[in-house]
Scaffold this motif. Structure first.
Motif, PDB file in Angstrom:
ATOM      1  N   SER A  49       0.807  -1.222   0.000  1.00  0.00           N
ATOM      2  CA  SER A  49       0.000   0.000   0.000  1.00  0.00           C
ATOM      3  C   SER A  49       0.843   1.276   0.000  1.00  0.00           C
ATOM      4  CB  SER A  49      -0.993   0.000   1.157  1.00  0.00           C
ATOM      5  OG  SER A  49      -0.321  -0.084   2.380  1.00  0.00           O
ATOM      6  N   MET A  50       1.961   1.294   0.723  1.00  0.00           N
ATOM      7  CA  MET A  50       2.823   2.469   0.713  1.00  0.00           C
ATOM      8  C   MET A  50       3.477   2.635  -0.663  1.00  0.00           C
ATOM      9  SD  MET A  50       6.100   3.433   3.037  1.00  0.00           S
ATOM     10  CE  MET A  50       5.529   4.655   4.199  1.00  0.00           C
ATOM     11  N   LEU A  51       3.855   1.534  -1.268  1.00  0.00           N
ATOM     12  CA  LEU A  51       4.450   1.592  -2.598  1.00  0.00           C
ATOM     13  C   LEU A  51       3.444   2.117  -3.621  1.00  0.00           C
ATOM     14  CD1 LEU A  51       6.874   1.138  -4.400  1.00  0.00           C
ATOM     15  CD2 LEU A  51       6.225  -1.271  -4.579  1.00  0.00           C
ATOM     16  N   VAL A  52       2.193   1.712  -3.496  1.00  0.00           N
ATOM     17  CA  VAL A  52       1.132   2.221  -4.383  1.00  0.00           C
ATOM     18  C   VAL A  52       1.059   3.746  -4.277  1.00  0.00           C
ATOM     19  CG1 VAL A  52      -1.376   2.358  -4.676  1.00  0.00           C
ATOM     20  CG2 VAL A  52      -0.272   0.128  -4.471  1.00  0.00           C
ATOM     21  N   LYS A  53       1.074   4.246  -3.058  1.00  0.00           N
ATOM     22  CA  LYS A  53       1.021   5.695  -2.839  1.00  0.00           C
ATOM     23  C   LYS A  53       2.198   6.387  -3.524  1.00  0.00           C
ATOM     24  CE  LYS A  53       1.181   9.079   0.870  1.00  0.00           C
ATOM     25  NZ  LYS A  53       2.076   9.294   1.977  1.00  0.00           N
ATOM     26  N   ASN A  54       3.391   5.840  -3.353  1.00  0.00           N
ATOM     27  CA  ASN A  54       4.579   6.427  -3.958  1.00  0.00           C
ATOM     28  C   ASN A  54       4.546   6.355  -5.481  1.00  0.00           C
ATOM     29  OD1 ASN A  54       5.413   6.899  -1.356  1.00  0.00           O
ATOM     30  ND2 ASN A  54       6.934   5.261  -1.309  1.00  0.00           N
ATOM     31  N   MET A  55       4.008   5.271  -6.018  1.00  0.00           N
ATOM     32  CA  MET A  55       3.882   5.143  -7.478  1.00  0.00           C
ATOM     33  C   MET A  55       2.874   6.151  -8.030  1.00  0.00           C
ATOM     34  SD  MET A  55       3.955   1.026  -8.023  1.00  0.00           S
ATOM     35  CE  MET A  55       3.728   1.113  -9.808  1.00  0.00           C
ATOM     36  N   ARG A  56       1.776   6.343  -7.315  1.00  0.00           N
ATOM     37  CA  ARG A  56       0.777   7.325  -7.744  1.00  0.00           C
ATOM     38  C   ARG A  56       1.375   8.722  -7.788  1.00  0.00           C
ATOM     39  NH1 ARG A  56      -4.205   5.044  -4.045  1.00  0.00           N
ATOM     40  NH2 ARG A  56      -4.834   3.344  -5.439  1.00  0.00           N
ATOM     41  N   GLN A  57       2.179   9.049  -6.771  1.00  0.00           N
ATOM     42  CA  GLN A  57       2.840  10.355  -6.741  1.00  0.00           C
ATOM     43  C   GLN A  57       3.810  10.498  -7.913  1.00  0.00           C
ATOM     44  OE1 GLN A  57       4.559  10.415  -2.803  1.00  0.00           O
ATOM     45  NE2 GLN A  57       2.742  11.370  -1.894  1.00  0.00           N
ATOM     46  N   ALA A  58       4.565   9.454  -8.196  1.00  0.00           N
ATOM     47  CA  ALA A  58       5.523   9.481  -9.304  1.00  0.00           C
ATOM     48  C   ALA A  58       4.795   9.660 -10.632  1.00  0.00           C
ATOM     49  CB  ALA A  58       6.360   8.195  -9.321  1.00  0.00           C
ATOM     50  N   ALA A  59       3.679   8.962 -10.806  1.00  0.00           N
ATOM     51  CA  ALA A  59       2.902   9.083 -12.043  1.00  0.00           C
ATOM     52  C   ALA A  59       2.368  10.497 -12.202  1.00  0.00           C
ATOM     53  CB  ALA A  59       1.754   8.074 -12.055  1.00  0.00           C
ATOM     54  N   GLU A  60       1.867  11.057 -11.113  1.00  0.00           N
ATOM     55  CA  GLU A  60       1.328  12.419 -11.153  1.00  0.00           C
ATOM     56  C   GLU A  60       2.424  13.419 -11.529  1.00  0.00           C
ATOM     57  OE1 GLU A  60      -0.684  15.535  -8.051  1.00  0.00           O
ATOM     58  OE2 GLU A  60      -1.197  13.411  -7.825  1.00  0.00           O
ATOM     59  N   GLN A  61       3.606  13.267 -10.940  1.00  0.00           N
ATOM     60  CA  GLN A  61       4.725  14.164 -11.232  1.00  0.00           C
ATOM     61  C   GLN A  61       5.156  14.077 -12.692  1.00  0.00           C
ATOM     62  OE1 GLN A  61       7.654  12.983  -8.343  1.00  0.00           O
ATOM     63  NE2 GLN A  61       6.698  14.137  -6.684  1.00  0.00           N
ATOM     64  N   LYS A  62       5.015  12.896 -13.293  1.00  0.00           N
ATOM     65  CA  LYS A  62       5.410  12.701 -14.688  1.00  0.00           C
ATOM     66  C   LYS A  62       4.265  12.981 -15.664  1.00  0.00           C
ATOM     67  CE  LYS A  62       8.780   9.147 -13.638  1.00  0.00           C
ATOM     68  NZ  LYS A  62       9.922   8.926 -14.484  1.00  0.00           N
ATOM     69  N   GLY A  63       3.086  13.293 -15.120  1.00  0.00           N
ATOM     70  CA  GLY A  63       1.944  13.549 -15.981  1.00  0.00           C
ATOM     71  C   GLY A  63       1.398  12.290 -16.633  1.00  0.00           C
ATOM     72  N   ILE A  64       1.569  11.152 -15.983  1.00  0.00           N
ATOM     73  CA  ILE A  64       1.102   9.866 -16.507  1.00  0.00           C
ATOM     74  C   ILE A  64      -0.210   9.515 -15.827  1.00  0.00           C
ATOM     75  CG2 ILE A  64       1.596   7.396 -16.632  1.00  0.00           C
ATOM     76  CD1 ILE A  64       4.588   8.177 -16.601  1.00  0.00           C
ATOM     77  N   GLU A  65      -1.226   9.234 -16.635  1.00  0.00           N
ATOM     78  CA  GLU A  65      -2.499   8.772 -16.073  1.00  0.00           C
ATOM     79  C   GLU A  65      -2.393   7.291 -15.774  1.00  0.00           C
ATOM     80  OE1 GLU A  65      -6.448   9.630 -17.451  1.00  0.00           O
ATOM     81  OE2 GLU A  65      -5.673  11.423 -18.455  1.00  0.00           O
ATOM     82  N   ALA A  66      -2.428   6.975 -14.493  1.00  0.00           N
ATOM     83  CA  ALA A  66      -2.294   5.575 -14.086  1.00  0.00           C
ATOM     84  C   ALA A  66      -3.182   5.306 -12.888  1.00  0.00           C
ATOM     85  CB  ALA A  66      -0.844   5.261 -13.749  1.00  0.00           C
ATOM     86  N   GLU A  67      -3.865   4.191 -12.963  1.00  0.00           N
ATOM     87  CA  GLU A  67      -4.639   3.705 -11.820  1.00  0.00           C
ATOM     88  C   GLU A  67      -3.833   2.552 -11.245  1.00  0.00           C
ATOM     89  OE1 GLU A  67      -8.987   1.787 -10.901  1.00  0.00           O
ATOM     90  OE2 GLU A  67      -8.775   3.052 -12.685  1.00  0.00           O
ATOM     91  N   ILE A  68      -3.389   2.721 -10.019  1.00  0.00           N
ATOM     92  CA  ILE A  68      -2.497   1.746  -9.388  1.00  0.00           C
ATOM     93  C   ILE A  68      -3.133   1.282  -8.087  1.00  0.00           C
ATOM     94  CG2 ILE A  68      -0.164   1.338  -8.522  1.00  0.00           C
ATOM     95  CD1 ILE A  68       0.583   3.984 -10.160  1.00  0.00           C
TER      96      ILE A  68
END
Length: 100
Positions: free
Chosen positions: A14-33
């Protein structure tokens, strides 16, 4: 892009999901994780594009790959170092590399 992280109970990722979502947002990538326990995965197969498995349950890879093959979903084990450091950017990149 819809990415699933799988561990035994869906909790440790769950913590990794949060960090991946933040990384996707910073890169402008639409991702549902999302994180799922292995038993929940079947309910989500039709919507997934990538499945990443926690290194602590790498023994599930063959079983999950067998199910995912019929949906043409790539499956991989999350990089051990990236998982241990909860490096969302690196794990997101691993997922993106599987779809390109």
């Amino acid at each position: 892009m819809k990415i699933a992280l799988v561990c035994s109970a869906g909790m440790s990722t769950s913590m990794l999901v949060k960090n991946m979502r933040q990384a996707a947002e910073q890169k402008g990538i639409e991702a549902e994780i999302d994180a799922y326990a292995e038993g929940e995965l079947n309910q989500h197969m039709e919507e997934l594009e990538v499945i990443l498995i926690g290194p602590q349950v790498r023994y599930l890879k063959q079983r999950i790959s067998g199910k995912a093959d019929s949906y043409n979903i790539p499956v991989d084990v999350i990089d051990n170092m990236a998982y241990g450091t909860m490096n969302g950017d690196k794990v997101l990149q691993q997922a993106l590399n599987l779809t390109s």
